[in-house]
Design an enzyme around this catalytic site. Structure first.
Site, PDB file in Angstrom:
ATOM      1  N   ASP A  29       0.770  -1.245   0.000  1.00  0.00           N
ATOM      2  CA  ASP A  29       0.000   0.000   0.000  1.00  0.00           C
ATOM      3  C   ASP A  29       0.806   1.303   0.000  1.00  0.00           C
ATOM      4  OD1 ASP A  29      -1.911  -1.971   0.383  1.00  0.00           O
ATOM      5  OD2 ASP A  29      -2.486  -1.338   2.385  1.00  0.00           O
ATOM      6  N   LYS A  63      -7.469  -4.028  -2.417  1.00  0.00           N
ATOM      7  CA  LYS A  63      -8.029  -4.644  -1.211  1.00  0.00           C
ATOM      8  C   LYS A  63      -8.742  -3.588  -0.376  1.00  0.00           C
ATOM      9  CE  LYS A  63      -3.870  -4.196   1.725  1.00  0.00           C
ATOM     10  NZ  LYS A  63      -4.439  -3.320   2.763  1.00  0.00           N
ATOM     11  N   CYS A  67      -1.963  -2.128   8.451  1.00  0.00           N
ATOM     12  CA  CYS A  67      -1.937  -3.151   7.394  1.00  0.00           C
ATOM     13  C   CYS A  67      -0.700  -4.037   7.479  1.00  0.00           C
ATOM     14  CB  CYS A  67      -2.027  -2.486   6.027  1.00  0.00           C
ATOM     15  SG  CYS A  67      -3.596  -1.605   5.761  1.00  0.00           S
TER      16      CYS A  67
END
Length: 201
Positions: free
Chosen positions: A22, A83, A119
């Site tokens: 990310d 996601k 995350c």
């Protein structure tokens, strides 16, 4: 014996997976260490590409948060997956890992990206739960605050991850100056990694 070596922190190119979490442009303004982390990540990705370490990439809610930053070359990634789950271990990623490594999976995962305390941490937990050895590249991982980053790295150590740096990981993968890719990789590490203030945490 092989699993015992991974528990000591060894890295085997043929049994290691890189996972980039990310690092998207929309996060840049809110993170003090974002740009230094991007520079270190770029070096780690280039080394992984030269050494032929498979790479899996995720993007969190990309329709709102954008794509992986353009400074990073992810052209060699085995897949780039959107996601909404905080962990990277969505079904598509798990299927790709099995496709690459078989049902036993890789021995070791090198994990880096953002945010360290959300995350990245939840991905590490899922990877450890599957029995993989996890190395977190601390100088390639970032949170909005240094406090969250500091305590995430501490928790990751408590969980059993190796909290490492990009250069340490690169040299563990090569192992030997006689490695055929040494001259190419040497140019990447000629200059030291960019300081991300880990020593101040």
């Amino acid at each position: 014996m092989a699993r015992q070596l991974t528990k000591l922190g060894y890295l085997d190119v043929k049994k290691t997976l890189f996972m980039l979490c990310d690092l998207q442009d929309k996060f840049r303004p809110g993170m003090k260490m974002f740009d230094p982390v991007i520079k270190n990540t770029g070096k780690l990705l280039q080394a992984g590409k030269i050494l032929d370490v498979p790479l899996i990439v995720t993007e969190h809610y990309p329709e709102k948060l954008g794509r992986i930053v353009k400074e990073l070359d992810i052209s060699h990634a085995k897949g780039v997956y959107p996601k909404t789950l905080f962990s990277m271990m969505i079904p598509d990623v798990q299927h790709k890992i099995e496709e690459l490594y078989g049902p036993q999976g890789p021995e070791t995962v090198v994990l880096f990206g953002l945010e360290s305390h959300i995350c990245l941490e939840q991905t590490a937990m899922d990877l450890l739960n599957k029995g993989y050895t996890v190395h977190v590249a601390a100088d390639c991982s970032v949170s909005r605050t240094q406090e969250d980053r500091k305590f995430a790295l501490e928790r990751l150590k408590q969980y059993g991850c190796f909290v490492s740096t990009s250069e340490n990981i690169i040299f563990k993968l090569m192992r030997d100056k006689q490695h055929p890719a040494f001259d190419k990789v040497r140019h990447l590490v000629r200059e030291p990694s960019v300081d991300t203030e880990l020593s101040k945490l």
